[in-house]
Design a protein around this motif. Sequence first.
Motif, mmCIF file in Angstrom:
data_model
loop_
_atom_site.group_PDB
_atom_site.id
_atom_site.type_symbol
_atom_site.label_atom_id
_atom_site.label_comp_id
_atom_site.label_asym_id
_atom_site.label_seq_id
_atom_site.Cartn_x
_atom_site.Cartn_y
_atom_site.Cartn_z
ATOM 1 N N ASN A 35 0.915 -1.046 0.007
ATOM 2 C CA ASN A 35 0.129 -0.392 -0.186
ATOM 3 C C ASN A 35 1.028 1.128 0.394
ATOM 4 O OD1 ASN A 35 -2.553 -1.823 -0.013
ATOM 5 N ND2 ASN A 35 -2.108 -1.821 2.637
ATOM 6 N N THR A 37 -0.071 6.074 1.006
ATOM 7 C CA THR A 37 -1.077 7.020 0.449
ATOM 8 C C THR A 37 -0.352 7.892 0.462
ATOM 9 O OG1 THR A 37 -1.784 5.353 2.303
ATOM 10 C CG2 THR A 37 -1.810 8.132 2.167
ATOM 11 N N THR A 115 -3.925 0.967 -2.757
ATOM 12 C CA THR A 115 -3.940 -0.326 -2.486
ATOM 13 C C THR A 115 -3.585 -1.004 -3.602
ATOM 14 O OG1 THR A 115 -6.713 -0.665 -2.273
ATOM 15 C CG2 THR A 115 -5.072 -0.379 -0.331
ATOM 16 N N SER A 220 4.458 0.137 3.821
ATOM 17 C CA SER A 220 3.269 1.421 2.845
ATOM 18 C C SER A 220 4.028 2.520 2.773
ATOM 19 C CB SER A 220 2.453 0.882 4.049
ATOM 20 O OG SER A 220 2.069 -0.209 4.390
#
Length: 275
Positions: A35, A37, A115, A220
């Motif tokens: 993932n 962000t 994701t 991530s």
Amino acid sequence: MKFQLKNISIAMVTALALTSCNKDDDNEAITGNGNLTVNFENGFEDQGGITIGTTFRKTTNNQYYNYSCLKYIISNVVLIKADGTEVKYNYNDPNKGAFIIDQADGLIEHPAALTGIPAGDYTKIRFGIGISPEAYNLGESGQATFWTKAVDAGMVWTWASGYRFVRLEGAYGETQATATNIFAHHFANMGNILANGTPNLYKEVTLDLPTTAKVRTNVSPVVHVMADFTKHLDGDTKIILDETTSDAMSGSMQCVRDMVANLTKMFTVEHVHND
């Protein structure tokens, strides 16, 4: 002497073992999905964050203004490796790949969570401001989930007219105390531009990452993107707010096209966390 030789031998064996491990780590295949962000932070270049209705900015034309509404749509995020390989995140699929950034939500950083990203090392990011003509032409039923979100957020007109890509509203004046004049800037395509021939105000931005984003099954990354809204009125083209520019929503207006071009240059990647 024997003690020294023994210690030297142990040190050499340990060093060789560590070197071997490092080489194994370097050569280890990068597989699986992870993932990433993208956090968007809105502000003015030297003032930090923006508080809706409170934070004022003075332009180079000596006008004070603030925002009562600051929203925009991000879509078509693409992660790019050093060799140019691109990973497109739900490209032209607003239901899964579009995000509304709304300064009124009270957050300092506004997350766009990606994701199922293939593990890899990424050095650039590209994204669109708004919804592409190709995605819009999927029809309302092809993006009903995101369309509903956009309706609730006030980021649409009618389906025939389409989305609002950027919505900036506020007050302006010669001083903060006299900033009572209202402006409303809504930037968007007008329906099916491929059919009606109106200007395409959907724009894509490509940014270098200062640190490689290393997506792994257990790592991530967070990419921190700054949006400098000083560029809105003080970009490459300086905008004076008056009766001719305060209500600007049509791509046929030169000031709208100028402000859209200004906003494409407001984004920079401040840092990347690989956690």
